[in-house]
Structure formats: C-alpha cells, structure tokens
Scaffold this active site. Structure first.
Site, PDB file in Angstrom:
ATOM      1  N   TYR A 206       5.146  38.523 -37.782  1.00  0.00           N
ATOM      2  CA  TYR A 206       4.010  37.848 -36.931  1.00  0.00           C
ATOM      3  C   TYR A 206       3.299  39.089 -35.877  1.00  0.00           C
ATOM      4  CZ  TYR A 206       6.316  33.649 -38.609  1.00  0.00           C
ATOM      5  OH  TYR A 206       6.772  32.791 -39.458  1.00  0.00           O
TER       6      TYR A 206
ATOM      7  N   ARG B 135      20.948  28.166 -38.831  1.00  0.00           N
ATOM      8  CA  ARG B 135      21.173  26.883 -39.837  1.00  0.00           C
ATOM      9  C   ARG B 135      22.324  26.404 -39.351  1.00  0.00           C
ATOM     10  NH1 ARG B 135      19.789  30.146 -45.080  1.00  0.00           N
ATOM     11  NH2 ARG B 135      20.556  31.722 -43.717  1.00  0.00           N
TER      12      ARG B 135
HETATM   13  C1  LIG Z   1      14.262  26.061 -39.801  1.00  0.00           C
HETATM   14  C2  LIG Z   1      14.076  27.200 -39.519  1.00  0.00           C
HETATM   15  C3  LIG Z   1      13.172  27.887 -38.654  1.00  0.00           C
HETATM   16  C4  LIG Z   1      13.166  28.867 -38.118  1.00  0.00           C
HETATM   17  N1  LIG Z   1      12.232  29.409 -37.106  1.00  0.00           N
HETATM   18  C5  LIG Z   1      12.235  30.571 -36.584  1.00  0.00           C
HETATM   19  C6  LIG Z   1      11.564  30.875 -35.348  1.00  0.00           C
HETATM   20  O1  LIG Z   1      10.732  30.063 -34.848  1.00  0.00           O
HETATM   21  N2  LIG Z   1      11.629  32.186 -34.728  1.00  0.00           N
HETATM   22  C7  LIG Z   1      12.373  33.094 -35.384  1.00  0.00           C
HETATM   23  O2  LIG Z   1      12.758  34.211 -34.836  1.00  0.00           O
HETATM   24  N3  LIG Z   1      13.282  32.956 -36.320  1.00  0.00           N
HETATM   25  C8  LIG Z   1      13.301  31.556 -37.118  1.00  0.00           C
HETATM   26  N4  LIG Z   1      13.996  31.268 -38.226  1.00  0.00           N
HETATM   27  C9  LIG Z   1      15.171  32.423 -38.366  1.00  0.00           C
HETATM   28  C10 LIG Z   1      16.442  32.169 -37.960  1.00  0.00           C
HETATM   29  O3  LIG Z   1      16.137  32.444 -36.484  1.00  0.00           O
HETATM   30  C11 LIG Z   1      17.532  32.876 -38.373  1.00  0.00           C
HETATM   31  O4  LIG Z   1      17.096  34.156 -38.122  1.00  0.00           O
HETATM   32  C12 LIG Z   1      17.822  32.732 -39.705  1.00  0.00           C
HETATM   33  O5  LIG Z   1      17.871  31.284 -39.953  1.00  0.00           O
HETATM   34  C13 LIG Z   1      19.239  33.264 -40.220  1.00  0.00           C
HETATM   35  O6  LIG Z   1      20.218  32.742 -39.535  1.00  0.00           O
HETATM   36  P1  LIG Z   1      21.245  31.806 -40.180  1.00  0.00           P
HETATM   37  O7  LIG Z   1      21.964  32.185 -41.246  1.00  0.00           O
HETATM   38  O8  LIG Z   1      22.379  31.846 -38.877  1.00  0.00           O
HETATM   39  O9  LIG Z   1      20.575  30.650 -40.290  1.00  0.00           O
HETATM   40  C14 LIG Z   1      14.116  29.904 -38.524  1.00  0.00           C
HETATM   41  C15 LIG Z   1      15.126  29.699 -39.648  1.00  0.00           C
HETATM   42  C16 LIG Z   1      15.255  28.315 -40.064  1.00  0.00           C
HETATM   43  C17 LIG Z   1      16.115  27.903 -40.792  1.00  0.00           C
END
Ligand SMILES: Cc1cc2nc3c(=O)[nH]c(=O)nc-3n(C[C@H](O)[C@H](O)[C@H](O)COP(=O)(O)O)c2cc1C
Length: 357
Positions: free
Chosen positions: A177, A313
C-alpha cells in the site's frame, strides 16, 4: 521465561498477555465507510487479546483501497467507531486502528477517484471493485508539493481515531500500500526528495510517522512493515539497507512498536530486530500463506526476541483464541468464503470453545 501469557507494557498500556489480533479487513462497513453494530460485536468478542489492531481504515476517500472498508476522515465515521471502541473497552480490551492508504491499489469504481501513487506505475494484478476484480489502473504520480498532505492524512486520521476512543494507531507501512509503494524500488521511480536513494524512499514513511507522533504521541503510534514482501508487485532491491535506515529513523521517534511480517529470511529479520530497540510485534508467517500463525510459531519468535505475537486467521474462527492457546484447546478452522463477505455469517457466528460431555 517469556510466554504469550505474561503481561507487557506497551506505550501507555498494560497488556495482560502478548497475543495481538492482527489487522484483518473484513469489508463489512456501512455506506459512507461507517462502522456498524456488527463490527462492535465482532471486536468485542475478541477483547481478551492483549491488543486488537483493527482492519485497515482509510484516512481519506482517495486512500480507500477496497469497497466496504471503513474510514476515519468524516465526523460520521468518528461517531460510528465509538460503539466499537466502547464495546471493546467494556469487555476489558484495548484497540488500535490500522491506518491504511491504498495508494495505487485502488480503483475509480470504488471511490470515484483516480488512484495516486509515488509514480505512474500500476500495481500488478487485479484490484477489488464493487463489480468484481479489475486490472489495477495506472495511478497519477503525486506532485512533490502534494506528498506532505498524504503523509499528514495518517496523522489526521490518528487524531480522529483517538477522538473515537481508540487507544492508538498502527500505520500500515506493509503489503504494497502507499507507504510500502514509496519504500519500493520499482513502484517509486521519483527523482525528487521522496525517491531515488534509500534516504529519499524512506522519507514518506518517516514523515507520516513523525506527523502522527506529533498528533497523538509516540506511545500511541505503531507501524507495520513487510520487508522484502512482494505484494501487488512492489520490489525492494536493498532490503537490509532500506529497513536499517528506516528503523534507525523510527527509533528516534520512539514509536510504541514496530509490527514486522515474516516476509524476509529469518536472519534478515533478526538483524532488523537488533536495529530496533523498542517493542516488536511479530507476525511469524507469510501473509496469506498456507500456514497460519499458531502456538509453535509464536513461541519460536518469543524466543528470538519478539515482545508480542500477532495472530490473524486464527482469530477469525476463535474469538476466545487467548484462552484456547493458554489451555491448549483445539483451534477451529475459519471459512475462507466468508473472509470478505457474508454479513454476520462467518463473522459473528463463531462461538467460544464449548465443552461437551
Ligand atoms: C481476511 C484477511 C484480511 C486481512 N487484512 C489485512 C489488513 O487490513 N491489514 C493488514 O496489515 N494485514 C491484513 N491481513 C494480513 C494479516 O494481518 C496477517 O498478516 C496474515 O493473515 C498472516 O497471519 P496469520 O497466519 O496469523 O493469519 C489480512 C489477512 C486476512 C486473512
């Protein structure tokens, strides 16, 4: 020994544990970028997190990246967020707003405006629009004189966030971004003071962070970074040098925390950790990768010197994630089909763990 379940002093806040809910866009805001009662319930259900970081929130209409995301640039938006922050606080939680300016990752069909970026270089891939994915448009390159107002928009949104009851803000400096576009060596082809050298490419991030610190205080300001992450086509040809310079500048501002994604090799991340003397929130897996953050990744990074661990997640289907991690209960899988749609389904419908006899 540091565990996920010991407290931590973050800026002006005492966190009861080191589990952070990672920012996740769920695109369920109401018309006008307003927060809703469902959003208040969703975040309140997850208030046992040491800290919640909200979904990305646009600081201006032109900063809106996706349809259905909330904003922090109108009085109505500020008023709508109060129900969210009050609900989280009533349930004993703490919440920062993630300020996300999409830059070139946007579309006129989404907000009626031609996207802007550091240079007239489009993102790779398709962006989300109200009628479905469309090729990323060529952004208009910002004039030098316009850049400071976009940096200042993060600070204005931060002021509004605090007014709305948020405990602080996280600048979205990751994932391709606007801040990440300025950091990039292929999205930022500028020849003025905001491009070229490493010192030029970090300037926008540093100005946005400094303006936010002036607006709401360093103890209320964090930033998220994804060193080397190739989201939406951004490349960084000089990750160690770029992020060492950036973290050195940010150290001088005394930010509450840096939130790193595991987008670079571990040794690179560890070297960056040594450059950053303040609190480190680590998101230990590749965003949207096959593996999601769990207890073992968290413990690994606490052992390597992270102070807090963010889980994305796992929080979607486990509102009581902290308790499940603490007592080793099963982690429920989330339904990917409702990540970005479905109203309250797949949003408010995941229960806390229920014992069955
Ligand atoms: C549905 C969804 C929406 C996300 N939206 C954002 C967001 O708005 N801003 C951001 O920095 N990361 C966003 N991410 C990334 C997550 O913050 C995170 O880095 C990513 O899911 C990996 O971590 P996890 O394995 O714990 O899910 C999003 C991830 C998911 C699954």
């Amino acid at each position: 020994m540091t565990t996920l379940f010991t407290g931590f002093r973050l800026g002006g806040l005492q966190l009861p544990n080191r589990v952070v809910m990672a920012p996740m866009s769920r695109v369920r805001a109401a018309e006008g970028g307003l927060a809703t009662p469902s959003m208040a319930r969703y975040y309140a259900q997850r208030a046992t997190a040491g800290l919640i970081v909200s979904e990305g929130v646009q600081p201006s209409l032109i900063g809106q990246s996706n349809p259905g995301t909330p904003g922090l640039h109108t009085d109505e938006q500020v008023a709508s967020w109060r129900q969210v922050t009050e609900a989280v606080h009533t349930n004993g939680g703490r919440i920062f707003a993630q300020i996300m300016h999409g830059g070139r990752v946007s579309h006129p069909d989404t907000n009626g405006l031609r996207p802007v970026g550091p240079s007239a270089v489009p993102a790779t891939g398709e962006v989300f629009t109200p009628t479905g994915p469309q090729p990323a448009p060529v952004p208009r390159a910002l004039d030098t004189a316009e850049v400071p107002e976009h940096a200042a928009s993060y600070a204005e949104a931060a002021r509004r966030a605090v007014d709305a009851g948020f405990d602080g803000v996280e600048l979205h400096g990751a994932n391709g971004y606007l801040i990440s576009q300025f950091l990039s060596s292929n999205a930022n082809l500028r020849t003025d003071r905001y491009g070229g050298s490493v010192a030029g490419r970090i300037r926008f991030a540093v100005e946005a962070a400094a303006a936010t610190v002036d607006a709401v205080g360093a103890e209320r300001t964090g930033i998220r970074l994804s060193p080397g992450g190739g989201f939406w086509g951004v490349e960084e040809s000089d990750v160690p040098e770029l992020y060492t310079a950036l973290l050195t500048e940010l150290s001088g501002l005394g930010l509450a925390y840096v939130h790193l994604e595991a987008t670079a090799p571990e040794e690179t991340l560890l070297a960056l950790r040594r450059t950053w003397p303040g609190a480190l929130v680590m998101n230990p897996v590749l965003p949207m990768g096959a593996k999601q953050t769990g207890r073992s990744e968290a413990d690994h990074w606490l052992g390597l010197g992270a102070d807090l661990i963010s889980f994305g997640r796992a929080f979607i289907a486990n509102p009581d994630l902290v308790e499940r991690l603490r007592t080793d209960l099963p982690i429920a899988p989330a339904d990917e089909a409702t990540y970005f749609q479905g109203g309250d389904d797949g949003y408010l419908t995941y229960p806390a763990y229920q014992y069955t006899a």
